[in-house]
Write an enzyme that holds these catalytic residues in place. Structure first.
Site, short mmCIF file in Angstrom:
data_model
loop_
_atom_site.label_atom_id
_atom_site.label_comp_id
_atom_site.label_asym_id
_atom_site.label_seq_id
_atom_site.Cartn_x
_atom_site.Cartn_y
_atom_site.Cartn_z
N GLY A 28 1.02 -1.23 0.01
CA GLY A 28 -0.11 -0.07 -0.06
C GLY A 28 0.81 1.41 0.09
N GLN A 61 3.07 9.91 1.06
CA GLN A 61 4.39 9.29 1.14
C GLN A 61 5.26 9.46 0.16
OE1 GLN A 61 2.32 5.19 1.94
NE2 GLN A 61 4.47 5.02 3.20
N CYS A 111 6.04 -0.18 7.01
CA CYS A 111 5.83 1.08 6.15
C CYS A 111 6.96 1.45 5.23
CB CYS A 111 5.34 2.00 7.10
SG CYS A 111 4.94 3.70 6.25
N LEU A 112 6.50 1.91 4.06
CA LEU A 112 7.89 2.07 3.08
C LEU A 112 8.25 3.43 3.73
CD1 LEU A 112 5.82 1.36 -0.33
CD2 LEU A 112 7.82 -0.02 0.80
N HIS A 121 -4.36 1.25 7.40
CA HIS A 121 -2.69 1.82 7.52
C HIS A 121 -2.79 3.00 6.49
CE1 HIS A 121 1.59 1.31 7.81
NE2 HIS A 121 1.50 2.06 6.70
N GLU A 122 -3.08 2.89 5.21
CA GLU A 122 -2.74 3.81 4.20
C GLU A 122 -4.00 4.80 4.67
OE1 GLU A 122 -0.36 3.82 2.47
OE2 GLU A 122 -0.05 1.62 2.90
N HIS A 179 -2.11 7.39 6.79
CA HIS A 179 -1.39 8.32 6.21
C HIS A 179 -2.07 9.54 5.76
CE1 HIS A 179 2.55 6.36 6.21
NE2 HIS A 179 1.93 5.16 5.68
NI NI Z 1 2.76 3.24 5.51
#
Ligand code: NI
Length: 176
Positions: free
Chosen positions: A58, A63, A102-103, A144-145, A148
């Site tokens: 995701g 991000q 998380c990226l 999670h997304e 963000h």
């Molecule tokens: Ni993330």
């Protein structure tokens, strides 16, 4: 959200730079996408490509420094899913722990408690409105997304003790 997965990716596509913890853009609330048009479709394509390059499941606008309410999700064996201007309509009272990464916070994997299931409304890149029920890994990644877009990171969902331990570990890694 990051996930330990492997996926092939095409060359010659736009890869966006992923911002990491410490960048203020991750802490801001994203604004609604004003108009879903060809530019939105281009952003979606770049987000998905960047997601695949990063081997994530995701990726949300903030991000990549884009403060717009948009995220993409592609969990193993599912289809890629696009969420524009999403609203969480319902989340289950039942919660579940699941390992998240998380990226934007590379190298950190931790169990996070979240609702088990949800119902979400959003638009896709074609401007089509839809309502989606999700549970399991799909619900996990969507939540999670969605966070963000609100400037919330998964480490915020941990106990203070656990969060401080992780932040200390990250600081140590960055100094090394
Ligand atoms: Ni993330």
């Amino acid at each position: 959200m990051a996930h330990k997965t492997k996926r092939e990716t095409a060359e010659n596509r736009e890869t966006l730079e992923i911002v990491t913890l410490g960048n203020d853009v991750l802490r801001q609330k994203a604004s609604p996408v004003a108009k879903i048009n060809a530019e939105t479709a281009r952003i979606v394509e770049a987000l998905l490509h960047t997601l695949y390059v990063g081997k994530g499941v995701g990726l949300a606008g903030p991000q990549v420094g884009l403060l717009q309410r948009i995220f993409v999700v592609h969990v193993d064996k599912d289809i890629p899913r696009v969420f524009i201007n999403p609203s969480l309509l319902e989340t289950s009272e039942e919660t579940v722990k699941y390992e998240e990464g998380c990226l934007s916070i590379p190298g950190v994997w931790v169990q996070v408690l979240r609702p088990k299931a949800l119902r979400i409304h959003a638009w896709n890149e074609k401007g089509r409105s839809f309502t989606q029920d999700a549970d399991g890994i799909l619900a996990r990644v969507i939540l999670h997304e969605y966070d963000h877009l609100e400037g919330t990171l998964f480490i915020d969902r941990l106990s203070e003790t656990k969060r401080n331990r992780i932040l200390a570990k990250i600081e140590k890694q960055q100094r090394a």
